[in-house]
Design a protein around this motif. Structure first.
Motif, short mmCIF file in Angstrom:
data_model
loop_
_atom_site.label_atom_id
_atom_site.label_comp_id
_atom_site.label_asym_id
_atom_site.label_seq_id
_atom_site.Cartn_x
_atom_site.Cartn_y
_atom_site.Cartn_z
N TYR A 222 -11.59 7.44 8.66
CA TYR A 222 -11.48 6.95 10.04
C TYR A 222 -12.14 7.95 10.98
O TYR A 222 -11.75 9.12 11.02
CB TYR A 222 -10.01 6.81 10.44
N HIS B 242 -9.64 -7.31 9.17
CA HIS B 242 -9.70 -7.28 7.70
C HIS B 242 -8.30 -7.12 7.12
O HIS B 242 -7.36 -6.74 7.83
CB HIS B 242 -10.63 -6.15 7.23
N ARG C 51 -5.37 -1.06 -7.65
CA ARG C 51 -6.63 -0.90 -6.90
C ARG C 51 -6.54 0.36 -6.06
O ARG C 51 -5.45 0.73 -5.60
CB ARG C 51 -6.81 -2.13 -6.02
N TYR D 219 -2.89 0.57 -4.40
CA TYR D 219 -2.20 -0.71 -4.42
C TYR D 219 -1.84 -1.01 -5.87
O TYR D 219 -2.73 -1.24 -6.71
CB TYR D 219 -3.12 -1.83 -3.92
N SER E 39 -8.69 2.67 -2.84
CA SER E 39 -9.80 2.76 -1.89
C SER E 39 -9.62 4.02 -1.06
O SER E 39 -8.52 4.58 -1.00
CB SER E 39 -9.84 1.51 -0.99
N ARG F 231 0.82 -1.22 0.00
CA ARG F 231 0.00 0.00 0.00
C ARG F 231 0.85 1.26 0.00
O ARG F 231 1.81 1.39 0.75
CB ARG F 231 -0.91 0.01 1.24
#
Ligand SMILES: O=C(O)CCC(=O)C(=O)O
Ligand SMILES: [Fe+2]
Length: 244
Positions: free
Chosen positions: A189, A173, A183, A100, A185, A29
Motif C-alpha cells: 500500500y 475489489h 491462497r 486465505y 498474496s 483473511r
C-alpha cells in the motif's frame, strides 16, 4: 502469535479471520501487516522466522517501491503533470501479507477472503501466487483477475481518485476463497506523507472538470477514515466540494 495486537498504530500487526455478525459472513483473511519504508527504520520489527524472511522481504519491498515510483511518474505524466508530482507527496509504505485458508464446502457461501472494498491508498501493488481469488468490479459485474506468473496487479486507490480529479477511479475489489487450496498474496500500500495535500491540482480543473474534492491532507483523511467506517470511496465524501 506475538504480533497479535488490537492497536491499529502498531508498526507490525497480525490480524485474524473473523465473523461479521451484522452481515452474517465470515472473513477468512489472516494477515501480517507492517510498515516497510524506509526499510532500515522498520526491519528490526519484522519476523525472524524463517531466517531468510527479513532479507527477502527487504529486497522485494525495496523493488516494489522502485516500481511504484516509476508507475506514479507515468501516471503523473499521463495527467499532464510533472513526472514527480505524485512522488513528491509520498510518505509511508505499508505491506499486508495475506493468507486465505481453504474453506469447508458447507461454509463457502458465507465466506469471503476479503469483502468488496477500495484501498485507501494512492496505488496498491498486489502480487498473487498461482491460486485465483481476486475479483474486480467492472461495469457492475465481478470479473476474475486471475494470477499471471511474474505479474503484479495495480489497484488505483481512493487518494489517486482524489488527486486526479476523478480521471482515475478507485478499484472496487474483493478476494474469494475456495475449498481446494489455500491462497496467499502480498499487497503493498502506497501512502502519502501525513502533511501532503491531496485534492486536484489546478491543471486538472476546468469548466468540463470542476474540482470534485477540496484540498485536504492525508492526516485529515486518516482521521476521517476512523470516524466513517466505509469500505469504499465514501471515505472521501466529506472532502467533496459539494459537501456541507
Ligand atoms: O488478496 C487479494 O487478492 C486482495 C487483497 C486486498 O485487496 C488488500 O489487501 O487490500
Ligand atoms: Fe484491497
Amino acid at each position: 502469535m506475538k504480533f497479535y495486537t488490537p492497536d491499529p498504530n502498531s508498526d507490525i500487526r497480525l490480524m485474524k479471520a473473523y465473523k461479521d455478525e451484522v452481515a452474517n459472513v465470515y472473513v477468512a483473511r489472516e494477515s501480517l501487516k507492517f510498515h516497510c519504508h524506509p526499510v532500515e527504520k522498520y526491519v528490526d520489527k519484522w519476523p525472524t522466522n524463517p531466517p531468510s524472511f527479513r532479507k527477502s522481504a527487504a529486497e522485494y519491498l525495496t523493488n516494489v517501491r522502485r516500481v511504484e515510483i516509476t508507475l506514479l511518474g507515468a501516471i503523473s505524466e499521463s495527467l499532464g503533470l510533472e513526472t514527480d508530482y505524485i512522488e513528491k507527496k509520498l510518505g509511508g509504505h505499508y505491506v499486508s501479507l495475506n493468507y486465505y485458508g481453504a474453506c469447508e464446502e458447507s461454509n463457502l457461501e458465507l465466506t469471503y477472503g476479503v469483502r468488496a472494498h477500495t484501498d485507501p491508498t494512492i496505488i496498491t501493488i498486489l502480487l498473487q501466487e498461482e491460486v485465483p481469488g481476486l475479483q474486480a468490479l467492472s461495469e457492475g459485474k465481478w470479473m476474475d483477475v486471475n494470477p499471471i506468473p511474474d505479474t503484479v496487479v495495480v489497484h488505483v486507490g481512493d487518494l489517486l481518485q482524489a488527486i486526479s480529479n476523478h480521471r482515475f477511479k478507485s478499484l472496487v475489489h474483493q478476494a474469494m476463497v475456495n475449498c481446494e487450496k489455500e491462497r496467499m498474496s502480498i499487497a503493498s500500500y502506497c501512502y502519502p506523507s501525513s502533511d501532503a495535500m491531496i485534492g486536484p491540482p489546478e491543471k486538472l480543473i476546468d469548466s468540463d472538470h470542476p474540482a470534485v474534492y477540496k484540498d485536504f491532507t492525508f492526516e485529515e483523511f486518516s482521521e476521517q477514515m476512523w470516524k466513517v467506517i466505509a469500505f469504499d470511496d465514501a471515505r472521501l465524501n466529506s472532502f467533496k466540494c459539494s459537501a456541507a
